[in-house]
Design a protein around this motif. Structure first.
Motif, mmCIF file in Angstrom:
data_model
loop_
_atom_site.group_PDB
_atom_site.id
_atom_site.type_symbol
_atom_site.label_atom_id
_atom_site.label_comp_id
_atom_site.label_asym_id
_atom_site.label_seq_id
_atom_site.Cartn_x
_atom_site.Cartn_y
_atom_site.Cartn_z
ATOM 1 N N SER A 104 60.865 33.155 55.044
ATOM 2 C CA SER A 104 59.686 32.792 54.554
ATOM 3 C C SER A 104 58.906 33.935 55.089
ATOM 4 C CB SER A 104 59.093 31.806 55.492
ATOM 5 O OG SER A 104 59.750 30.038 55.203
ATOM 6 N N GLU A 105 58.393 34.804 55.239
ATOM 7 C CA GLU A 105 57.827 36.225 55.138
ATOM 8 C C GLU A 105 57.519 36.966 54.523
ATOM 9 O OE1 GLU A 105 57.568 39.370 58.616
ATOM 10 O OE2 GLU A 105 58.532 38.187 59.709
ATOM 11 N N GLU A 108 55.643 35.029 52.056
ATOM 12 C CA GLU A 108 53.980 35.402 52.710
ATOM 13 C C GLU A 108 53.442 36.861 51.836
ATOM 14 O OE1 GLU A 108 53.696 34.525 56.650
ATOM 15 O OE2 GLU A 108 54.291 32.472 56.171
ATOM 16 N N ARG A 111 52.939 37.656 48.680
ATOM 17 C CA ARG A 111 51.921 37.081 47.935
ATOM 18 C C ARG A 111 50.551 37.937 48.443
ATOM 19 N NH1 ARG A 111 54.064 31.776 49.335
ATOM 20 N NH2 ARG A 111 53.772 31.433 50.577
ATOM 21 N N ASP A 184 59.489 29.718 52.813
ATOM 22 C CA ASP A 184 58.476 29.346 51.718
ATOM 23 C C ASP A 184 58.868 29.933 51.285
ATOM 24 O OD1 ASP A 184 56.300 29.418 50.219
ATOM 25 O OD2 ASP A 184 55.498 30.805 51.940
#
Length: 190
Positions: A104-105, A108, A111, A184
């Protein structure tokens, strides 16, 4: 004659029940194998995404601060993948080895490092960095698809294992109930 007919009916009924239980157990085994294969594919795609992100971070295409963040997040992902000992099997228990937070990191950071205007600027220049950005985007898309495929397979196993006949006759044996992988994996805007 009537006793023979009843015995024949009972034997036929037992054969049908045995066939159904055997079919259900084989189906459940195939579903567990499908989950293991899907998890293996997801693992491979996550590694490819981390490698592409590492390449992007070191290519000089993005600003230095974003590059450092990308290298750090991609390295953490690769290290988390490699920290499993060879004696343990990633697929044992059909889990993702708790790597959801690291992945997920990385999503992030990708993005944040690749907003739409940066991606359009890289592509407009026609630089070799456009190929790296495209590789990251393709790897991210494959991670999304692999995670979705894995989670669908897990939900199917969970649905079959929730059936009463599977629980009563313990058709799953001692296999751990697989869990979905949630992290994510949203792609940077392009």
């Amino acid at each position: 004659m009537e006793v023979v007919a009843w015995v024949a009916v009972v034997v036929c009924l037992l054969l049908v029940i045995a066939w159904y239980l055997s079919y259900s157990a084989a189906r459940l085994d195939r579903l567990h194998a499908k989950v293991e294969g899907a998890l293996s594919a997801l693992d491979a795609h996550v590694v490819r995404r981390a490698e592409a992100s590492l390449e992007l971070g070191t290519s000089g295409v993005v600003d230095p601060a974003s590059g450092v963040l990308l290298v750090s997040a991609a390295t953490a992902s690769l290290e988390r993948h490699n920290e499993r000992s060879f004696e343990t099997d990633l697929l044992e228990g059909q889990h993702f080895a708790g790597r959801e937070g690291v992945e997920s990191e990385l999503s992030e950071v990708l993005r944040a490092a690749l907003p739409a205007e940066v991606v359009h600027g890289i592509r407009a220049k026609g630089s070799p960095g456009a190929a790296v950005v495209e590789r990251v985007r393709q790897a991210g898309l494959r991670v999304q698809l692999a995670r979705r495929f894995h989670n669908d397979a897990v939900k199917e196993v969970q649905r079959v294992r929730a059936k009463r006949v599977v629980r009563v006759f313990r058709l799953a044996g001692h296999a751990a109930l697989p869990q979905t992988v949630e992290f994510d994996d949203a792609l940077p805007e392009s």
